[in-house]
Design a protein around this motif. Structure first.
Motif, PDB file in Angstrom:
ATOM      1  N   ASP A 159       0.832  -1.209   0.000  1.00 13.15           N
ATOM      2  CA  ASP A 159       0.000   0.000   0.000  1.00 13.15           C
ATOM      3  C   ASP A 159       0.871   1.267   0.000  1.00 13.15           C
ATOM      4  OD1 ASP A 159      -2.525  -1.211  -0.075  1.00 13.15           O
ATOM      5  OD2 ASP A 159      -2.530  -1.510   2.098  1.00 13.15           O
ATOM      6  N   GLU A 160       1.941   1.267   0.796  1.00 13.00           N
ATOM      7  CA  GLU A 160       2.838   2.425   0.839  1.00 13.00           C
ATOM      8  C   GLU A 160       3.561   2.600  -0.499  1.00 13.00           C
ATOM      9  OE1 GLU A 160       4.038   2.354   5.567  1.00 13.00           O
ATOM     10  OE2 GLU A 160       5.182   1.138   4.145  1.00 13.00           O
ATOM     11  N   LEU A 161       4.014   1.505  -1.068  1.00 14.09           N
ATOM     12  CA  LEU A 161       4.686   1.557  -2.359  1.00 14.09           C
ATOM     13  C   LEU A 161       3.738   2.055  -3.442  1.00 14.09           C
ATOM     14  CD1 LEU A 161       7.349   1.001  -3.784  1.00 14.09           C
ATOM     15  CD2 LEU A 161       6.620  -1.361  -4.090  1.00 14.09           C
ATOM     16  N   SER A 162       2.506   1.619  -3.372  1.00 15.48           N
ATOM     17  CA  SER A 162       1.488   2.060  -4.310  1.00 15.48           C
ATOM     18  C   SER A 162       1.260   3.574  -4.189  1.00 15.48           C
ATOM     19  CB  SER A 162       0.185   1.305  -4.059  1.00 15.48           C
ATOM     20  OG  SER A 162      -0.846   1.785  -4.871  1.00 15.48           O
ATOM     21  N   ALA A 163       1.203   4.057  -2.970  1.00 10.62           N
ATOM     22  CA  ALA A 163       0.989   5.491  -2.749  1.00 10.62           C
ATOM     23  C   ALA A 163       2.173   6.306  -3.264  1.00 10.62           C
ATOM     24  CB  ALA A 163       0.770   5.765  -1.263  1.00 10.62           C
ATOM     25  N   VAL A 164       3.372   5.834  -3.057  1.00  2.48           N
ATOM     26  CA  VAL A 164       4.574   6.545  -3.502  1.00  2.48           C
ATOM     27  C   VAL A 164       4.658   6.582  -5.027  1.00  2.48           C
ATOM     28  CG1 VAL A 164       7.108   6.415  -3.566  1.00  2.48           C
ATOM     29  CG2 VAL A 164       5.898   6.099  -1.407  1.00  2.48           C
ATOM     30  N   THR A 165       4.315   5.481  -5.671  1.00  4.40           N
ATOM     31  CA  THR A 165       4.436   5.395  -7.126  1.00  4.40           C
ATOM     32  C   THR A 165       3.230   5.955  -7.853  1.00  4.40           C
ATOM     33  OG1 THR A 165       3.524   3.147  -7.163  1.00  4.40           O
ATOM     34  CG2 THR A 165       5.928   3.369  -7.025  1.00  4.40           C
ATOM     35  N   GLY A 166       2.107   6.085  -7.150  1.00  7.67           N
ATOM     36  CA  GLY A 166       0.894   6.577  -7.788  1.00  7.67           C
ATOM     37  C   GLY A 166       0.220   5.549  -8.679  1.00  7.67           C
ATOM     38  N   VAL A 167       0.528   4.298  -8.442  1.00  6.54           N
ATOM     39  CA  VAL A 167      -0.030   3.188  -9.226  1.00  6.54           C
ATOM     40  C   VAL A 167      -0.803   2.288  -8.266  1.00  6.54           C
ATOM     41  CG1 VAL A 167       0.605   1.181 -10.638  1.00  6.54           C
ATOM     42  CG2 VAL A 167       1.924   3.273 -10.815  1.00  6.54           C
ATOM     43  N   SER A 168      -1.924   1.732  -8.704  1.00  4.30           N
ATOM     44  CA  SER A 168      -2.673   0.840  -7.825  1.00  4.30           C
ATOM     45  C   SER A 168      -1.813  -0.366  -7.470  1.00  4.30           C
ATOM     46  CB  SER A 168      -3.963   0.370  -8.495  1.00  4.30           C
ATOM     47  OG  SER A 168      -3.697  -0.641  -9.453  1.00  4.30           O
ATOM     48  N   LYS A 169      -2.063  -0.918  -6.295  1.00  5.95           N
ATOM     49  CA  LYS A 169      -1.242  -2.053  -5.871  1.00  5.95           C
ATOM     50  C   LYS A 169      -1.415  -3.250  -6.797  1.00  5.95           C
ATOM     51  CE  LYS A 169      -4.411  -3.405  -2.194  1.00  5.95           C
ATOM     52  NZ  LYS A 169      -4.532  -3.599  -0.753  1.00  5.95           N
ATOM     53  N   CYS A 221       5.482  -5.399 -11.802  1.00  6.93           N
ATOM     54  CA  CYS A 221       6.666  -5.965 -11.167  1.00  6.93           C
ATOM     55  C   CYS A 221       6.881  -7.402 -11.636  1.00  6.93           C
ATOM     56  CB  CYS A 221       6.524  -5.918  -9.646  1.00  6.93           C
ATOM     57  SG  CYS A 221       7.994  -6.467  -8.762  1.00  6.93           S
ATOM     58  N   THR A 222       5.815  -8.177 -11.680  1.00 10.51           N
ATOM     59  CA  THR A 222       5.917  -9.566 -12.116  1.00 10.51           C
ATOM     60  C   THR A 222       6.322  -9.646 -13.583  1.00 10.51           C
ATOM     61  OG1 THR A 222       4.263 -10.205 -10.482  1.00 10.51           O
ATOM     62  CG2 THR A 222       4.689 -11.762 -12.254  1.00 10.51           C
ATOM     63  N   ALA A 223       5.788  -8.760 -14.408  1.00 12.24           N
ATOM     64  CA  ALA A 223       6.139  -8.761 -15.829  1.00 12.24           C
ATOM     65  C   ALA A 223       7.608  -8.373 -16.035  1.00 12.24           C
ATOM     66  CB  ALA A 223       5.232  -7.790 -16.597  1.00 12.24           C
ATOM     67  N   TRP A 224       8.086  -7.376 -15.308  1.00 10.63           N
ATOM     68  CA  TRP A 224       9.465  -6.904 -15.486  1.00 10.63           C
ATOM     69  C   TRP A 224      10.501  -7.836 -14.877  1.00 10.63           C
ATOM     70  CZ3 TRP A 224       9.168  -0.972 -14.187  1.00 10.63           C
ATOM     71  CH2 TRP A 224       8.540  -0.310 -15.241  1.00 10.63           C
ATOM     72  N   PHE A 225      10.234  -8.305 -13.661  1.00  3.31           N
ATOM     73  CA  PHE A 225      11.239  -9.056 -12.916  1.00  3.31           C
ATOM     74  C   PHE A 225      10.950 -10.550 -12.812  1.00  3.31           C
ATOM     75  CE2 PHE A 225      11.327  -4.706 -11.152  1.00  3.31           C
ATOM     76  CZ  PHE A 225      12.631  -4.368 -11.480  1.00  3.31           C
ATOM     77  N   GLY A 226       9.741 -10.950 -13.166  1.00  2.00           N
ATOM     78  CA  GLY A 226       9.369 -12.354 -13.025  1.00  2.00           C
ATOM     79  C   GLY A 226       9.090 -12.744 -11.587  1.00  2.00           C
ATOM     80  N   LEU A 227       8.974 -11.746 -10.721  1.00  2.00           N
ATOM     81  CA  LEU A 227       8.726 -11.972  -9.298  1.00  2.00           C
ATOM     82  C   LEU A 227       7.715 -10.958  -8.801  1.00  2.00           C
ATOM     83  CD1 LEU A 227      12.458 -12.162  -8.140  1.00  2.00           C
ATOM     84  CD2 LEU A 227      10.925 -14.113  -8.410  1.00  2.00           C
ATOM     85  N   SER A 228       6.907 -11.359  -7.833  1.00  2.00           N
ATOM     86  CA  SER A 228       6.004 -10.405  -7.191  1.00  2.00           C
ATOM     87  C   SER A 228       6.846  -9.420  -6.378  1.00  2.00           C
ATOM     88  CB  SER A 228       5.034 -11.138  -6.271  1.00  2.00           C
ATOM     89  OG  SER A 228       5.729 -11.633  -5.129  1.00  2.00           O
ATOM     90  N   PRO A 229       6.285  -8.281  -5.979  1.00  2.00           N
ATOM     91  CA  PRO A 229       7.057  -7.341  -5.157  1.00  2.00           C
ATOM     92  C   PRO A 229       7.613  -7.993  -3.884  1.00  2.00           C
ATOM     93  CG  PRO A 229       5.105  -6.249  -5.978  1.00  2.00           C
ATOM     94  CD  PRO A 229       4.982  -7.708  -6.344  1.00  2.00           C
TER      95      PRO A 229
END
Length: 75
Positions: free
Chosen positions: A4-14, A21-29
C-alpha cells in the motif's frame, strides 16, 4: 515498506504494481524484496560478517530465520 505504501509513492494501484513488477522481474514485489534481502545477506556472509548480525541488518527475525529462508532459496 508495504505494498500500500509503495502504491501510494508510485501513484499506481497495488494490483497494477504487482502485475508490472511480475512482468518486469518475473517476481512479485514480495518475492523481489526477499530476493534482494537474500542477495545482500549472501554478500555480507561472503565477507565473513557474523550470521546473527547479517540477519539483523537484512530484516530477518533472527539467525535461524535467515538460515532457514536462505537454505530454501539457495538449496
Amino acid at each position: 515498506m508495504t505494498l500500500d505504501e509503495l502504491s501510494a509513492v508510485t501513484g499506481v494501484s497495488k494490483y497494477r504494481l504487482v502485475r508490472v513488477c511480475t512482468a518486469w522481474f518475473g517476481l512479485s514485489p514480495h518475492q523481489l524484496h526477499l530476493r534482494l534481502r537474500l542477495d545482500r545477506a549472501g554478500e555480507w556472509l561472503r565477507r565473513r560478517t557474523g550470521v546473527a548480525e547479517v540477519a539483523y541488518e537484512t530484516g530477518f527475525h533472527d539467525q535461524p530465520h535467515l538460515t532457514r529462508v536462505f537454505a530454501q532459496a539457495t538449496g
